[in-house]
Write an enzyme that holds these catalytic residues in place. Structure first.
Site, short mmCIF file in Angstrom:
data_model
loop_
_atom_site.label_atom_id
_atom_site.label_comp_id
_atom_site.label_asym_id
_atom_site.label_seq_id
_atom_site.Cartn_x
_atom_site.Cartn_y
_atom_site.Cartn_z
N ILE A 85 0.74 -1.11 0.16
CA ILE A 85 0.04 0.00 0.17
C ILE A 85 0.82 1.28 -0.06
CG2 ILE A 85 -0.28 0.12 2.52
CD1 ILE A 85 -3.01 0.92 2.57
N SER A 86 0.70 2.11 -0.92
CA SER A 86 1.55 3.37 -1.11
C SER A 86 1.50 4.32 0.29
CB SER A 86 1.17 4.22 -2.05
OG SER A 86 1.07 3.30 -3.27
#
Ligand code: SAH
Length: 277
Positions: A123-124
């Site tokens: 997940i960024s």
């Protein structure tokens, strides 16, 4: 990158709504997003007719009593870092990121860091997610229309998109993550999010044309299907390998006569792969 004016620059339309409401007509009008996005009990106000749509059941988060305060700090930092779109800041303040990562990582959920979500995917970091949604929404006077997300992952960005767009189609190629996202999103009860298992390189023609397309995985080029499925005036935001051989954020706007392409800052996203696994 062009210097951005200091915050707050533009406000979503008013219309006599409450600060914490989620609908477009109820966009936030508050001098400071970090303060304005958190309602009583530290939880966002519920939409009429259902429980709070972006916070799940009030079970222990492992973050102490008030994760909304931690989120408010994250939002204040995002604003300092240059995120200006109040729709984006409001969404970032409302969606409980810690519910999308493993319990052991929940304590890091509001730090500006990317986190593993399983099956080798990540997940960024919040700053990148906020920046991309802001780019997607650029010039949008209010809520965006129908958007397409490539790479559902854990479902976090889909939840954010559900607050800034009318409909969200989100495609994931890995069955394990598609199932995980379904499970993660279930307690949030977001009827405008549609999760699809499939190869996002083909887009999702049934939902086209889209008011925006956003990819969380980077390829060597932008698939033509995405360009086809974009509405005129709409933007596509995707990490893409550029002429220099490095991955950068690319924004493509469809015009009546063609496409405007902008190459922005360097990024590090997981690869865009074809097929389902
Ligand atoms: N937006 C996600 C980020 C997930 S990481 C979140 O909030 O969690 C990027 C995701 O893109 C990975 O889950 C990866 O499996 C997926 N992906 C890569 N290529 C894809 C493709 N062709 N179609 C759909 N999903 C793809």
């Amino acid at each position: 990158m062009k210097a951005r004016p200091s915050f707050p620059a533009k406000l979503p339309p008013a219309g006599g709504q409450t600060a914490a409401s989620l609908s477009p007509k109820a966009a936030p009008v508050h001098p400071h997003p970090a303060a304005g996005l958190v309602a009583r009990n530290g939880l966002p106000s519920p939409m009429p007719g259902r429980s709070s749509p972006v916070s799940a059941r009030p079970v222990s988060s492992g973050l102490g009593l008030d994760s909304s305060a931690v989120r408010a700090r994250m939002v204040a930092k995002l604003a300092e870092q240059g995120v200006q779109d109040l729709w984006v800041l409001q969404a970032m303040g409302q969606v409980e990121r810690h519910r999308f990562v493993e319990t052991a990582l929940a304590g890091q959920a509001y730090e500006d860091t990317s986190l593993p979500i399983g099956l080798g995917q990540t997940i960024s970091k919040p700053n990148v997610v906020a920046r991309m949604i802001e780019l997607l929404r650029q010039d949008a006077p209010g809520k965006l229309g129908r958007v397409l997300e490539i790479g559902t992952g854990c479902g976090y960005q889909a939840a954010l998109l559900s607050l800034v767009a009318s409909e969200v189609y989100s495609i994931e190629r890995l069955r394990g993550l598609h199932e995980k996202a379904k499970k993660n999103l279930l307690p949030f009860r977001l009827p405008n999010v549609h999760l699809l298992l499939g190869d996002g390189m083909l887009g999702f023609p049934k939902g086209a044309p889209y008011a925006g397309i956003i990819s969380a995985a980077g390829g060597d080029d932008v698939p033509l299907a995405w360009l086809d499925q974009l509405a005129v005036g709409a933007r596509l935001v995707a990490p893409t390998v550029t002429a220099s051989g490095h991955q950068a954020l690319v924004v493509i706007r469809k015009t009546a006569t063609g496409f405007d392409r902008q190459v922005l800052e360097a990024v590090h996203f997981v690869p865009l792969k074809s097929g389902i696994a």
